[in-house]
Design a protein around this motif. Structure first.
Motif, short mmCIF file in Angstrom:
data_model
loop_
_atom_site.label_atom_id
_atom_site.label_comp_id
_atom_site.label_asym_id
_atom_site.label_seq_id
_atom_site.Cartn_x
_atom_site.Cartn_y
_atom_site.Cartn_z
N SER A 484 -120.25 -72.70 -61.59
CA SER A 484 -120.18 -73.79 -60.62
C SER A 484 -118.88 -73.62 -59.84
N PHE A 485 -118.81 -74.25 -58.69
CA PHE A 485 -117.61 -74.15 -57.86
C PHE A 485 -116.43 -74.80 -58.55
N VAL A 486 -116.68 -75.91 -59.24
CA VAL A 486 -115.61 -76.59 -59.98
C VAL A 486 -115.09 -75.70 -61.10
N LEU A 487 -116.00 -75.00 -61.79
CA LEU A 487 -115.57 -74.09 -62.86
C LEU A 487 -114.70 -72.98 -62.29
N ASP A 488 -115.05 -72.47 -61.11
CA ASP A 488 -114.23 -71.44 -60.48
C ASP A 488 -112.81 -71.95 -60.22
N LEU A 489 -112.70 -73.17 -59.71
CA LEU A 489 -111.38 -73.74 -59.44
C LEU A 489 -110.58 -73.91 -60.73
N GLN A 490 -111.25 -74.32 -61.80
CA GLN A 490 -110.57 -74.49 -63.08
C GLN A 490 -110.07 -73.15 -63.61
N ILE A 491 -110.88 -72.11 -63.48
CA ILE A 491 -110.49 -70.78 -63.96
C ILE A 491 -109.31 -70.24 -63.16
N MET A 492 -109.35 -70.45 -61.85
CA MET A 492 -108.23 -69.98 -61.02
C MET A 492 -106.94 -70.71 -61.38
N TRP A 493 -107.03 -71.99 -61.66
CA TRP A 493 -105.85 -72.75 -62.06
C TRP A 493 -105.31 -72.24 -63.40
N LYS A 494 -106.21 -72.00 -64.36
CA LYS A 494 -105.79 -71.52 -65.67
C LYS A 494 -105.27 -70.09 -65.61
N THR A 495 -105.77 -69.31 -64.64
CA THR A 495 -105.31 -67.93 -64.49
C THR A 495 -103.82 -67.89 -64.18
N ILE A 496 -103.37 -68.80 -63.33
CA ILE A 496 -101.95 -68.84 -62.98
C ILE A 496 -101.11 -69.06 -64.23
N SER A 497 -101.54 -70.00 -65.07
CA SER A 497 -100.82 -70.28 -66.32
C SER A 497 -100.84 -69.07 -67.25
N ALA A 498 -102.00 -68.42 -67.37
CA ALA A 498 -102.12 -67.26 -68.26
C ALA A 498 -101.23 -66.11 -67.80
N LEU A 499 -101.13 -65.91 -66.48
CA LEU A 499 -100.32 -64.82 -65.96
C LEU A 499 -98.83 -65.11 -66.15
#
Length: 514
Positions: A484-499
């Motif tokens: 879903s588009f919302v899931l994509d936004l959540q993953i991108m947000w979490k990616t910043i934290s993971a990096l």
């Protein structure tokens, strides 16, 4: 909600056992962690939970007061009438009432998922509507500027406060505190998988303290957790370890009668019962419970892999990639120069990968290895650190000094934005596979090729290189099934934290010696 043990029948799931136990949940296997957490019994709220909710209420009240004060000062300055003084005193109380009515203090939403933030947003929208309707019905002239500043500010302040509280709770849980204890029942492999995932992601707030295996076994531990007998010993394990949740993983040995009897037994101690059906990795929005012919049927919608939403995803990906490439152009030039100066080799590394529907494309990355890394690979295959078709080496001698730093923060993958701009990849999706990897895929694994590979994905925010092959596949398939588009936004947000944390990067230890 009834508790259901479900099995596939086409795109329908027919319950194997339905009971009138009101504290249960019908779970999808991929969402078991979220739903385990969500079903903590309200009658057994722990001390830390009460303290958390009390602090949340205080923070909500403070945010409301701050938003109202900001609106009053910006709109009226020091010329405030009695009407707005009274309204400013009433709004924080109304805000707490709105949050309570929206369910923002429900223990099911503490620390995980987006429901908590959605409740806060719903409270803001609802309160705006209520004030507007009251103003119209009472023929009261309220300042629109005041309301347009106050309620949005209160909502935004509260979202920020709730997010800060959640991150603090996650940090506390990494030390093993503020956790809910779970007894897991099922087959050994399924129980071990649940234990492993909960340990890898302690922020979920669940820890397995005991296991009960569906089949007789001589093992005394599963992944370091003691085995307390079979399925008939679940209630005893709960009493022995003081658990407040039982997770029954999908297995045919637990029929309707056994599940009903277990629910009755756990009811005596107010222990939650969560049941995972055979249906795996399907998110809640794709499932709907429908009664038919005296049965409770779980209808499963097909994943949305075509249509307007996918077109919107593609447009967003390309526009975002173009903007990011323009902003990062100076950084790209610096990194390219650093790579070239280190050994005189090319700055970019090009490699053929498998895209959507098996179509081949050429991926772009900053070169992090020596120029002849591909030729040296044959001598390193025996040292593979992974358990599947992937090749990963924690101490890869081919990685250059500059490349180690690029890999540490995943900066080497930024040129893949070019692939996103060209339409070969998405910002979020499964990991792009090599042709020889894709050739070894089992039939069910090829499902991950029905969408474009991604620059980031669930595999990136859930461990990166620390994941096993099976775990990587499971996460990729979960994304495909629940996109879903919302899931994509959540993953991108979490990616910043993971990096920023460098979580899961292989070269962490080596970097300390550079």
């Amino acid at each position: 909600m009834q508790e259901i043990k479900a099995y596939w029948v086409g795109t329908w799931v027919v319950p194997h056992a339905c009971m009138g136990h009101q504290r249960g949940v019908c779970m999808s296997g991929g969402a078991i962690i979220r739903d385990l957490y969500a079903r903590q019994a309200t009658r057994r709220i722990s001390i830390w939970t009460k303290d958390y909710l009390r602090k949340a209420a205080i923070a909500d009240l403070g945010c409301a007061a701050a938003g109202v004060f900001a609106a009053t000062y910006l709109r009226f300055g020091h010329n405030v009438t009695r009407t707005y003084i009274a309204l400013s005193l009433a709004l924080p109380v109304l805000w707490l009432a709105a949050l309570w009515l929206a369910g923002a203090y429900d223990v099911r939403y503490i620390g995980i998922g987006s429901d908590e933030f959605r409740k806060v947003l719903n409270s803001g929208v609802s309160l705006i509507a209520v004030v507007a309707i009251f103003s119209y019905a009472a023929n009261t002239e309220l300042s629109r500027g005041y309301l347009l500043i106050a309620l949005p500010c209160v909502t935004l302040f509260n979202l920020a406060a709730r997010y800060a509280m959640r991150k603090r709770l996650h940090r506390v849980r990494t030390s093993g505190r503020c956790m809910h204890s779970v007894v897991a029942a099922g087959h050994e492999s399924a129980v071990a998988g649940l234990i492993t995932e909960l340990r890898r992601e302690p922020y979920h707030g669940l820890t397995v303290v005991a296991t009960c295996l569906a089949q007789p076994s001589k093992v005394t531990e599963v992944a370091g957790v003691p085995v307390c007998g079979g399925l008939d010993n679940v209630a005893d394990a709960v009493r022995r370890f003081g658990a407040n949740t039982v997770a029954v993983l999908a297995c045919p040995e637990i029929d309707g009668i056994k599940l009903r009897e277990l629910a009755w037994e756990l009811e005596k101690t107010n222990t939650d019962l969560c049941v995972s059906p055979a249906l795996l990795d399907v998110a809640g929005p794709r499932t709907t419970i429908r009664p038919a012919a005296g049965l409770t049927l779980l209808h499963v919608d097909h994943p949305q892999l075509t249509g307007a939403r996918l077109i919107l995803k593609g447009l967003f990906d390309r526009c975002a990639a173009a903007v990011i490439l323009l902003l990062l152009a100076p950084l790209f030039a610096v990194l390219a120069a650093a790579i070239w100066l280190s050994d005189g080799g090319p700055a970019l590394f090009r490699q053929v990968r498998v895209g959507k529907d098996g179509r081949m494309f050429r991926i772009y990355k900053f070169r992090t290895m020596v120029a002849d890394a591909e030729q040296r690979l044959v001598h390193l295959l025996a040292s593979n650190d992974t358990d599947g078709v992937l090749f990963k080496l924690r101490e890869d001698p081919r990685v250059t000094a500059v490349g180690a730093h690029l890999r540490r923060w995943s900066i080497d993958e930024l040129p893949q934005l070019i692939n996103v701009l060209l339409g070969d990849m998405s910002l979020v999706g499964p990991r792009p596979a090599l042709p020889d990897e894709a050739a070894k895929y089992a039939e069910h694994v090829r499902r991950r090729l029905v969408v474009k590979p991604g620059l980031t994905g669930l595999w990136q925010v859930n461990g990166r290189s620390d994941l096993s092959w099976d775990e990587s596949v499971r996460l990729d398939l979960r994304y495909v099934e629940n996109w879903s588009f919302v899931l994509d936004l959540q993953i991108m947000w979490k990616t910043i934290s993971a990096l920023l944390r460098g979580h899961g990067a292989y070269l962490r230890n080596r970097l300390r010696g550079l």
